[in-house]
Structures are given as structure tokens and as C-alpha cells.
Enzyme design. Sequence first.
Site, PDB file in Angstrom:
ATOM      1  N   LYS A 182       0.830  -1.214   0.000  1.00  0.00           N
ATOM      2  CA  LYS A 182       0.000   0.000   0.000  1.00  0.00           C
ATOM      3  C   LYS A 182       0.866   1.267   0.000  1.00  0.00           C
ATOM      4  CE  LYS A 182      -3.926  -2.263   2.272  1.00  0.00           C
ATOM      5  NZ  LYS A 182      -4.946  -2.149   3.351  1.00  0.00           N
ATOM      6  N   TYR A 194     -12.618  -1.716  -3.311  1.00  0.00           N
ATOM      7  CA  TYR A 194     -13.108  -1.774  -1.927  1.00  0.00           C
ATOM      8  C   TYR A 194     -14.625  -1.597  -1.830  1.00  0.00           C
ATOM      9  CZ  TYR A 194      -8.350  -1.902  -0.097  1.00  0.00           C
ATOM     10  OH  TYR A 194      -7.069  -2.298   0.223  1.00  0.00           O
ATOM     11  N   ASN A 200      -1.959   0.230   6.660  1.00  0.00           N
ATOM     12  CA  ASN A 200      -1.446  -1.020   7.239  1.00  0.00           C
ATOM     13  C   ASN A 200      -0.580  -1.841   6.265  1.00  0.00           C
ATOM     14  OD1 ASN A 200      -3.508  -1.904   5.633  1.00  0.00           O
ATOM     15  ND2 ASN A 200      -4.635  -2.956   7.251  1.00  0.00           N
ATOM     16  N   HIS A 212      -2.175  -5.408   1.506  1.00  0.00           N
ATOM     17  CA  HIS A 212      -3.470  -6.065   1.342  1.00  0.00           C
ATOM     18  C   HIS A 212      -3.234  -7.549   1.124  1.00  0.00           C
ATOM     19  CE1 HIS A 212      -7.502  -6.992  -0.161  1.00  0.00           C
ATOM     20  NE2 HIS A 212      -6.894  -7.695  -1.099  1.00  0.00           N
ATOM     21  N   GLU A 224      -9.789 -10.443  -7.441  1.00  0.00           N
ATOM     22  CA  GLU A 224      -8.794  -9.371  -7.295  1.00  0.00           C
ATOM     23  C   GLU A 224      -7.616  -9.565  -8.260  1.00  0.00           C
ATOM     24  OE1 GLU A 224      -9.904  -8.714  -2.572  1.00  0.00           O
ATOM     25  OE2 GLU A 224      -7.904  -9.459  -3.113  1.00  0.00           O
TER      26      GLU A 224
HETATM   27  P1  GDP Z   1      -8.118  -6.562   5.828  1.00  0.00           P
HETATM   28  O1  GDP Z   1      -8.817  -7.706   5.136  1.00  0.00           O
HETATM   29  O2  GDP Z   1      -7.281  -7.013   6.997  1.00  0.00           O
HETATM   30  O3  GDP Z   1      -7.337  -5.691   4.873  1.00  0.00           O
HETATM   31  O4  GDP Z   1      -9.246  -5.643   6.472  1.00  0.00           O
HETATM   32  P2  GDP Z   1     -10.701  -5.193   5.953  1.00  0.00           P
HETATM   33  O5  GDP Z   1     -11.097  -5.930   4.704  1.00  0.00           O
HETATM   34  O6  GDP Z   1     -11.614  -5.250   7.121  1.00  0.00           O
HETATM   35  O7  GDP Z   1     -10.493  -3.642   5.594  1.00  0.00           O
HETATM   36  C1  GDP Z   1      -9.913  -3.251   4.383  1.00  0.00           C
HETATM   37  C2  GDP Z   1      -8.932  -2.133   4.664  1.00  0.00           C
HETATM   38  O8  GDP Z   1      -9.658  -0.992   5.137  1.00  0.00           O
HETATM   39  C3  GDP Z   1      -7.906  -2.408   5.782  1.00  0.00           C
HETATM   40  O9  GDP Z   1      -6.810  -3.148   5.340  1.00  0.00           O
HETATM   41  C4  GDP Z   1      -7.537  -1.003   6.210  1.00  0.00           C
HETATM   42  O10 GDP Z   1      -6.613  -0.405   5.292  1.00  0.00           O
HETATM   43  C5  GDP Z   1      -8.880  -0.286   6.098  1.00  0.00           C
HETATM   44  N1  GDP Z   1      -9.638  -0.292   7.368  1.00  0.00           N
HETATM   45  C6  GDP Z   1     -10.223  -1.346   7.986  1.00  0.00           C
HETATM   46  N2  GDP Z   1     -10.840  -0.973   9.119  1.00  0.00           N
HETATM   47  C7  GDP Z   1     -10.652   0.373   9.215  1.00  0.00           C
HETATM   48  C8  GDP Z   1     -11.079   1.351  10.170  1.00  0.00           C
HETATM   49  O11 GDP Z   1     -11.757   1.061  11.160  1.00  0.00           O
HETATM   50  N3  GDP Z   1     -10.683   2.635   9.924  1.00  0.00           N
HETATM   51  C9  GDP Z   1      -9.946   2.988   8.828  1.00  0.00           C
HETATM   52  N4  GDP Z   1      -9.610   4.280   8.667  1.00  0.00           N
HETATM   53  N5  GDP Z   1      -9.537   2.084   7.920  1.00  0.00           N
HETATM   54  C10 GDP Z   1      -9.880   0.798   8.100  1.00  0.00           C
END
Ligand code: GDP
Length: 139
Positions: free
Chosen positions: A11, A51, A114, A117, A128
Site C-alpha cells: 500500500k 473496496y 497497514n 493487502h 482481485e
Molecule cells: P483486511 O482484510 O485485513 O485488509 O481488512 P478489511 O477488509 O476489514 O479492511 C480493508 C482495509 O480498510 C484495511 O486493510 C484497512 O486499510 C482499512 N480499514 C479497515 N478498518 C478500518 C477502520 O476502522 N478505519 C480505517 N480508517 N480504515 C480501516
Amino acid sequence: MSGNITLTMIKPDAVKNNYIGAILAKINEAGFKIKAMKYTKLSVEQAREFYAVHKDRPFYNDLVEFMTSGPIVAAILEKENAVEDFRKLIGATNPADAEEGTIRKLYAESMQNNAVHGSDSDENANIEANFHFSKTERF
Ligand code: GDP
């Protein structure tokens, strides 16, 4: 080969912090083969589509802004049990909760920024992978 691939993106935060090399080394050390890779920048439309599953979440617009804030590295990785093993290698979404030694623990800035992905299912890995790469870009 279904079930043996996952899609990753390094990222914008990790690219900006010069962690591309360190993250690719971790990926190779863990036994993943790189089947496709590109250095690119997502458009707002692409990030919104990628997303879309999160479109009703409060962080959606911030996430799209972050993911379009700079270049990324997208890659298709191959290994037995790729999706699950890669999720273990990257660690929890929130780096504060990620296990020691995981990519997010080592290189992420925050819950949103973070570092990487990783696909969350075989079905999404294929969707994807097709989002980022054509057949002729895979080896
Ligand atoms: P992943 O599968 O671990 O990547 O997590 P998710 O699919 O739940 O979320 C997708 C991405 O959205 C995450 O990798 C983070 O970059 C972002 N994200 C997830 N939860 C949050 C949140 O509570 N706040 C913010 N600002 N970003 C989030």
C-alpha cells in the site's frame, strides 16, 4: 490452480516508507512465488471498485483517499494454501493487534495505513487477481 493464489498490494504508506524490498523479501522467504507484479497507482474509480464491499462503512472515503495517495505494488502470489498462509504472514488488520514478525507488525503505520493487502478468500483472490492482471501478465 484455484485455491493456490492470493492477491497482495503493497500500500502507499509502505511504498512511501521504502519498504517494497523488505516486504518482497518476506514474501519470498515465506515460500510464495510471484506470478505477476506491477508498480502502479490506483485511480479513484479503481479504488472505489476494489473496496466496494466496504462502501457503507464510515472509513470508505478515507480508505479510497489513502489508496489513491501514491503508487502501490500489486502482485499475484502462488503457494499451497495461499490465502490463509498469506493472511498469517501479514497479521491482523490493526498492526497494534498483529503478531510479532508479521508484515503489518513490522511495517504498518496504523489500522488504515497497514502496509499490505491480502485477499480474504479464494473467490476474492481470483476476482482481485483479474482486477489487476490480464492473462498475458501472469507467469
Ligand atoms: P483486511 O482484510 O485485513 O485488509 O481488512 P478489511 O477488509 O476489514 O479492511 C480493508 C482495509 O480498510 C484495511 O486493510 C484497512 O486499510 C482499512 N480499514 C479497515 N478498518 C478500518 C477502520 O476502522 N478505519 C480505517 N480508517 N480504515 C480501516
